[in-house]
Design a protein around this motif. Structure first.
Motif, short mmCIF file in Angstrom:
data_model
loop_
_atom_site.label_atom_id
_atom_site.label_comp_id
_atom_site.label_asym_id
_atom_site.label_seq_id
_atom_site.Cartn_x
_atom_site.Cartn_y
_atom_site.Cartn_z
N ASN A 2 -6.13 1.23 -13.36
CA ASN A 2 -5.40 1.65 -14.56
C ASN A 2 -4.79 3.03 -14.33
O ASN A 2 -5.11 4.00 -15.02
CB ASN A 2 -6.34 1.66 -15.76
CG ASN A 2 -6.88 0.27 -16.07
OD1 ASN A 2 -6.15 -0.71 -15.94
ND2 ASN A 2 -8.13 0.18 -16.45
N THR A 3 -3.90 3.10 -13.34
CA THR A 3 -3.30 4.38 -12.95
C THR A 3 -1.82 4.37 -13.30
O THR A 3 -1.07 3.50 -12.85
CB THR A 3 -3.46 4.62 -11.44
OG1 THR A 3 -4.85 4.57 -11.10
CG2 THR A 3 -2.89 5.98 -11.06
N VAL A 4 -1.41 5.32 -14.10
CA VAL A 4 0.00 5.47 -14.46
C VAL A 4 0.70 6.29 -13.38
O VAL A 4 0.19 7.33 -12.95
CB VAL A 4 0.15 6.14 -15.83
CG1 VAL A 4 1.61 6.30 -16.20
CG2 VAL A 4 -0.58 5.33 -16.89
N THR A 5 1.86 5.82 -12.94
CA THR A 5 2.58 6.52 -11.88
C THR A 5 3.09 7.87 -12.38
O THR A 5 3.29 8.07 -13.58
CB THR A 5 3.78 5.69 -11.39
OG1 THR A 5 4.76 5.62 -12.44
CG2 THR A 5 3.36 4.30 -10.98
N LEU A 21 -2.60 6.17 -23.50
CA LEU A 21 -2.32 4.76 -23.77
C LEU A 21 -3.50 4.15 -24.52
O LEU A 21 -4.64 4.62 -24.37
CB LEU A 21 -2.09 4.01 -22.45
CG LEU A 21 -0.91 4.48 -21.60
CD1 LEU A 21 -0.88 3.76 -20.26
CD2 LEU A 21 0.41 4.29 -22.34
N PRO A 22 -3.27 3.12 -25.33
CA PRO A 22 -4.37 2.50 -26.09
C PRO A 22 -5.49 2.03 -25.18
O PRO A 22 -5.27 1.23 -24.27
CB PRO A 22 -3.68 1.32 -26.80
CG PRO A 22 -2.24 1.72 -26.89
CD PRO A 22 -1.97 2.49 -25.64
N LYS A 23 -6.69 2.51 -25.44
CA LYS A 23 -7.83 2.21 -24.57
C LYS A 23 -8.31 0.77 -24.70
O LYS A 23 -8.92 0.22 -23.78
CB LYS A 23 -8.98 3.18 -24.87
CG LYS A 23 -8.69 4.61 -24.44
CD LYS A 23 -9.89 5.51 -24.69
CE LYS A 23 -9.68 6.90 -24.09
NZ LYS A 23 -8.48 7.57 -24.58
N GLU A 24 -8.03 0.14 -25.86
CA GLU A 24 -8.50 -1.23 -26.06
C GLU A 24 -7.85 -2.21 -25.08
O GLU A 24 -8.46 -3.24 -24.73
CB GLU A 24 -8.22 -1.70 -27.50
CG GLU A 24 -8.94 -0.91 -28.56
CD GLU A 24 -8.21 0.36 -28.97
OE1 GLU A 24 -8.62 0.99 -29.96
OE2 GLU A 24 -7.19 0.70 -28.30
N LEU A 26 -6.02 -1.05 -22.04
CA LEU A 26 -5.47 -0.05 -21.13
C LEU A 26 -4.76 -0.70 -19.94
O LEU A 26 -3.69 -0.22 -19.52
CB LEU A 26 -6.59 0.86 -20.62
CG LEU A 26 -6.16 2.06 -19.78
CD1 LEU A 26 -5.20 2.95 -20.54
CD2 LEU A 26 -7.40 2.86 -19.34
N GLU A 27 -5.30 -1.80 -19.43
CA GLU A 27 -4.68 -2.47 -18.29
C GLU A 27 -3.28 -2.97 -18.66
O GLU A 27 -2.32 -2.79 -17.91
CB GLU A 27 -5.55 -3.63 -17.83
CG GLU A 27 -5.04 -4.30 -16.56
CD GLU A 27 -5.99 -5.39 -16.09
OE1 GLU A 27 -5.89 -5.78 -14.92
OE2 GLU A 27 -6.83 -5.84 -16.89
N PHE A 28 -3.18 -3.59 -19.84
CA PHE A 28 -1.89 -4.10 -20.31
C PHE A 28 -0.87 -2.97 -20.45
O PHE A 28 0.25 -3.07 -19.95
CB PHE A 28 -2.08 -4.80 -21.66
CG PHE A 28 -0.79 -5.12 -22.37
CD1 PHE A 28 -0.07 -6.26 -22.05
CD2 PHE A 28 -0.29 -4.29 -23.37
CE1 PHE A 28 1.13 -6.56 -22.70
CE2 PHE A 28 0.90 -4.58 -24.02
CZ PHE A 28 1.60 -5.72 -23.68
N PHE A 29 -1.25 -1.90 -21.12
CA PHE A 29 -0.30 -0.82 -21.39
C PHE A 29 0.03 -0.01 -20.13
O PHE A 29 1.11 0.55 -20.02
CB PHE A 29 -0.80 0.07 -22.53
CG PHE A 29 -0.60 -0.56 -23.88
CD1 PHE A 29 0.66 -0.61 -24.45
CD2 PHE A 29 -1.67 -1.13 -24.56
CE1 PHE A 29 0.86 -1.21 -25.69
CE2 PHE A 29 -1.47 -1.73 -25.80
CZ PHE A 29 -0.20 -1.78 -26.36
N THR A 30 -0.91 0.03 -19.18
CA THR A 30 -0.61 0.69 -17.91
C THR A 30 0.46 -0.08 -17.15
O THR A 30 1.42 0.50 -16.62
CB THR A 30 -1.88 0.82 -17.06
OG1 THR A 30 -2.85 1.61 -17.75
CG2 THR A 30 -1.58 1.50 -15.72
N ASN A 31 0.30 -1.41 -17.09
CA ASN A 31 1.32 -2.24 -16.44
C ASN A 31 2.68 -2.05 -17.11
O ASN A 31 3.72 -1.92 -16.44
CB ASN A 31 0.91 -3.71 -16.48
CG ASN A 31 -0.21 -4.04 -15.54
OD1 ASN A 31 -0.47 -3.31 -14.58
ND2 ASN A 31 -0.89 -5.15 -15.78
#
Length: 251
Positions: A2-5, A21-24, A26-31
């Protein structure tokens, strides 16, 4: 991961004032963040304010009210003029229908009031009940050519009123307004149509309209690229197919 560039972080900070980003999910919003605010921007060289207006147009047409509110706040943070935002919404009316537009306007007015933007904004209309048909027809001619002048006469009697509606309402009431120029309004129409889906004949017609107005193949592809995160691949690929069919495939 879950790393944002770094590029996505910089753009999130610029537009939203935060990289949280929303923690609930996080993977979705990071992508999403890495794609929409890094990869996509690297391949769509639109001016920022214009890009944000086009995204708002797409979200109006879908419609996607929560994401519209999020991107509306980003647009205001980027100093996009409130008049331009309202005109993007108004311009959608003849294409997506007033029900969607009324919902988006209500949401927009709520955010404007929260930001201290005085309502109503200044009127942008330029036509009267007496001249809207002629001014609308002139806009059609500017976009599609002189052949539009005979469209009403060629229409079957039982559909002639629809041809009149197109000139007086669709073009006369909306394309003639101040706040956005005619070239950008035609680009917006392309966005509404591809974002809704199911309007492929109209998409092709407005690809040609955009080419006539100086929005070339490269510009249209840049617009589709910018909208992929919001409208998805099927509608984006359909739009690219329409561009290839009308403007030619250069691959």
């Amino acid at each position: 991961m879950n790393t944002v560039t770094p590029n996505a972080k910089a753009n999130l900070q610029k537009l939203f004032g935060s990289t949280n980003l929303p923690k609930e999910d996080l993977e979705f919003f990071t992508n999403y963040a890495n794609f929409a605010f890094d990869e996509v921007l690297a391949h769509s060289n639109l001016e920022e304010k214009q890009r944000l207006l086009l995204i708002l147009a797409a979200l109006t047409a879908i419609p996607a009210k929560e994401e519209f509110e999020t991107m509306l706040k980003a647009a205001l943070n980027a100093k996009v003029e409130p008049v331009a935002i309202k005109e993007v919404i108004y311009q959608a009316t003849p294409y997506v229908g007033m029900a969607k537009v009324a919902d988006i306007l209500s949401l927009t007015n709520k955010v404007f009031r929260q930001r201290g933007i005085k309502l109503p904004l200044a009127n942008q209309g330029t036509t009267t009940r007496e001249n809207r048909y002629e001014k609308g027809l002139q806009a059609q001619v500017e976009i599609f050519g002189e052949g539009m002048r005979s469209a009403r006469d060629k229409a079957p009697k039982d559909k002639k009123h629809i041809s009149e509606f197109l000139s007086s309402n669709c073009f006369g009431d909306y394309y003639t307004r101040r706040g956005l120029d005619l070239q950008f309004r035609e680009l917006l129409t392309f966005v509404y149509l591809i974002s809704m889906g199911g309007a492929e004949p109209q998409v092709k017609a407005h690809v040609q309209g955009n080419l006539n107005m100086g929005n070339d193949r490269a510009k249209l592809i840049a617009v589709v690229t910018a909208l992929i995160p919001y409208i998805g691949y099927p509608r984006s690929l359909n739009a690219l197919g329409a561009i290839d069919e009308v403007a030619g495939n250069r691959s």
